[in-house]
Design an enzyme around this catalytic site. Structure first.
Site, mmCIF file in Angstrom:
data_model
loop_
_atom_site.group_PDB
_atom_site.id
_atom_site.type_symbol
_atom_site.label_atom_id
_atom_site.label_comp_id
_atom_site.label_asym_id
_atom_site.label_seq_id
_atom_site.Cartn_x
_atom_site.Cartn_y
_atom_site.Cartn_z
ATOM 1 N N SER A 49 0.669 -1.072 -0.123
ATOM 2 C CA SER A 49 0.138 0.097 0.165
ATOM 3 C C SER A 49 1.429 0.951 -0.020
ATOM 4 O O SER A 49 1.935 1.369 -0.085
ATOM 5 C CB SER A 49 -0.943 0.389 1.017
ATOM 6 O OG SER A 49 0.287 0.261 2.380
ATOM 7 N N ASP A 83 -1.355 -1.187 -4.146
ATOM 8 C CA ASP A 83 -2.851 -1.452 -3.554
ATOM 9 C C ASP A 83 -3.002 -0.281 -3.167
ATOM 10 O O ASP A 83 -1.919 0.591 -1.910
ATOM 11 C CB ASP A 83 -2.741 -2.932 -2.309
ATOM 12 C CG ASP A 83 -4.295 -2.614 -1.667
ATOM 13 O OD1 ASP A 83 -4.606 -3.257 -2.389
ATOM 14 O OD2 ASP A 83 -4.268 -2.979 -1.090
ATOM 15 N N HIS A 84 -4.378 -0.060 -3.790
ATOM 16 C CA HIS A 84 -4.911 1.014 -3.071
ATOM 17 C C HIS A 84 -4.422 2.437 -3.418
ATOM 18 O O HIS A 84 -3.745 3.053 -2.163
ATOM 19 C CB HIS A 84 -5.139 1.133 -1.591
ATOM 20 C CG HIS A 84 -6.706 0.562 -1.422
ATOM 21 N ND1 HIS A 84 -8.021 -0.053 -1.862
ATOM 22 C CD2 HIS A 84 -6.545 -0.883 -1.336
ATOM 23 C CE1 HIS A 84 -8.498 -0.323 -1.197
ATOM 24 N NE2 HIS A 84 -8.124 -1.351 -0.923
ATOM 25 N N ASP A 105 -7.031 3.679 -6.727
ATOM 26 C CA ASP A 105 -8.718 3.768 -6.204
ATOM 27 C C ASP A 105 -9.319 4.848 -5.980
ATOM 28 O O ASP A 105 -8.609 5.915 -5.265
ATOM 29 C CB ASP A 105 -8.425 3.200 -4.672
ATOM 30 C CG ASP A 105 -9.365 2.996 -3.971
ATOM 31 O OD1 ASP A 105 -10.588 3.698 -4.515
ATOM 32 O OD2 ASP A 105 -9.525 2.992 -2.694
ATOM 33 N N ALA A 212 -11.069 -9.318 2.265
ATOM 34 C CA ALA A 212 -11.557 -11.191 2.570
ATOM 35 C C ALA A 212 -10.914 -11.738 3.918
ATOM 36 O O ALA A 212 -11.161 -12.955 4.264
ATOM 37 C CB ALA A 212 -11.028 -11.536 1.338
ATOM 38 N N SER A 213 -10.157 -10.379 4.543
ATOM 39 C CA SER A 213 -9.454 -11.441 5.672
ATOM 40 C C SER A 213 -10.604 -12.208 6.516
ATOM 41 O O SER A 213 -10.072 -13.109 7.247
ATOM 42 C CB SER A 213 -9.315 -9.819 7.068
ATOM 43 O OG SER A 213 -8.169 -9.586 6.316
HETATM 44 P P1 13P Z 1 -8.881 -7.280 5.230
HETATM 45 O O1 13P Z 1 -8.658 -5.859 6.204
HETATM 46 O O2 13P Z 1 -9.881 -7.606 4.838
HETATM 47 O O3 13P Z 1 -7.454 -7.392 5.072
HETATM 48 O O4 13P Z 1 -8.585 -6.009 3.212
HETATM 49 C C1 13P Z 1 -7.505 -6.081 2.459
HETATM 50 C C2 13P Z 1 -7.230 -5.281 1.538
HETATM 51 O O5 13P Z 1 -8.722 -5.082 0.511
HETATM 52 C C3 13P Z 1 -6.567 -4.408 0.620
HETATM 53 O O6 13P Z 1 -6.364 -3.619 -0.031
HETATM 54 O O1 G3H Z 2 -6.973 -2.518 2.582
HETATM 55 C C1 G3H Z 2 -6.063 -1.539 2.548
HETATM 56 C C2 G3H Z 2 -5.010 -2.239 3.189
HETATM 57 O O2 G3H Z 2 -5.202 -3.158 3.900
HETATM 58 C C3 G3H Z 2 -4.131 -1.391 3.966
HETATM 59 O O3 G3H Z 2 -3.924 -0.540 4.995
HETATM 60 O O4 G3H Z 2 -2.406 1.462 3.819
HETATM 61 O O5 G3H Z 2 -3.026 0.991 6.623
HETATM 62 O O6 G3H Z 2 -0.660 -0.231 4.612
HETATM 63 P P1 G3H Z 2 -2.451 0.457 4.946
HETATM 64 ZN ZN ZN Z 3 -8.627 -2.983 -0.172
#
Ligand code: 13P
Ligand code: G3H
Ligand code: ZN
Length: 287
Positions: A49, A83-84, A105, A212-213
């Protein structure tokens, strides 16, 4: 074997299984994900991220993932992904660091603004061979809200809008909101399965489920059956790591001060948690 995220996702879509996209923050978590993938012969995506890029350094984390993947799992397809990413500028920056797959995103923006910036990101990425994931609807961070009743309707992905968005932007994968949420907090008790099926019917690219955790046997296999190709997992991994450390330091035994012993146990716990998710999503043995 570093492999394009697009190829990993397209293979999952064609094969009717899903891969895990696991967030990493450091060397131990990365090794754990790679070792889990190697042990189960499963393709995976490893992602960072914006906050992790700040923490670890973009170029550093990219090359660390690449080195670990190539060294520990030379035969396993592993994709590296942002990610994001919340701005066009961050996308530009990580590509200069080596990333060949990004998520832009814009899901908290107005539809028109999300569409406009996503288009710009795709145009920028196309001739560089960089894959783009976007999000429509919004997968909320419900920990930011003070729980209580959640109005899920305001978060959901509209299937017809998704079709238009995918056609207009030319993205490679779409993150959808069907009642999923980030973190271990309140999710919609039953995801909107009809909505997922409708989106699958209307768009032709891989579908990603964020948050999805806390998706287990009751949800993940049904989502795969209805066409999801990838699940994002971060919270579960962090908890495996941190809970292990907490147990070590709160226990009766003196943990000593060998960082390798201590972090080694956390790494082992993460590896087990990742294996459990890979099995749940159907990625085991797909290499
Ligand atoms: P969780 O917070 O459910 O692990 O989701 C992670 C996620 O979507 C990262 O992009
Ligand atoms: O979906 C987002 C991730 O869980 C990233 O979280 O910005 O704290 O690294 P973070
Ligand atoms: Zn996410």
């Amino acid at each position: 074997m570093i492999t394009s995220v697009k190829e990993i996702l397209e293979n999952a879509k064609e094969g009717g299984y899903a891969v895990g996209a696991f967030n990493t923050v450091n060397m131990e978590v990365t090794q754990a994900i790679v070792e889990a993938a190697e042990e189960l012969r499963a393709p995976v995506i490893i992602q960072a991220s914006e906050k992790t890029l700040e923490y670890a350094g973009g170029r550093n984390i990219f090359h660390m993932i690449k080195n670990i993947a190539e060294f520990y799992a030379p035969e396993i397809p592993i994709g590296i992904h942002l990610d994001h990413g919340h701005s066009f500028e961050i996308v530009q920056r990580v590509i200069s660091n080596g990333f060949t797959s990004v998520m832009y995103d814009g899901s908290r923006k107005k539809f028109e603004d999300n569409l406009e910036v996503t288009k710009k990101v795709v145009e920028f990425c196309r001739d560089k061979g960089v894959d783009v994931q976007a999000e429509l609807g919004n997968v909320p961070y419900l920990s930011e809200q003070k729980m209580g009743e959640v109005n899920w309707d305001k978060y959901m992905t509209d299937p017809e809008q998704a079709k238009y968005f995918v056609e207009e932007t030319g993205i490679d994968a779409l993150a959808v909101a069907i009642g999923n949420a980030h973190d271990f907090f309140k999710e919609r008790a039953v995801p909107d399965w009809e909505r997922l099926s409708k989106i699958r019917e209307l768009i032709d690219i891989p579908i990603i489920i964020h948050g999805a955790s806390d998706w287990g046997e009751d949800k993940a296999p049904e989502a795969v059956k209805r066409g999801a190709s990838c699940f994002n997992v971060d919270t579960n991994t962090r908890l495996a790591f941190v809970n292990t450390l907490s147990t070590i330091f709160r226990g009766d035994e003196d943990p000593g001060f060998d960082v390798r012993d201590i972090l080694g146990k956390a790494r082992q716990a993460v590896q087990e948690s990742v294996k459990e998710k890979i099995r749940l999503f159907g990625g085991e043995g797909q290499v």
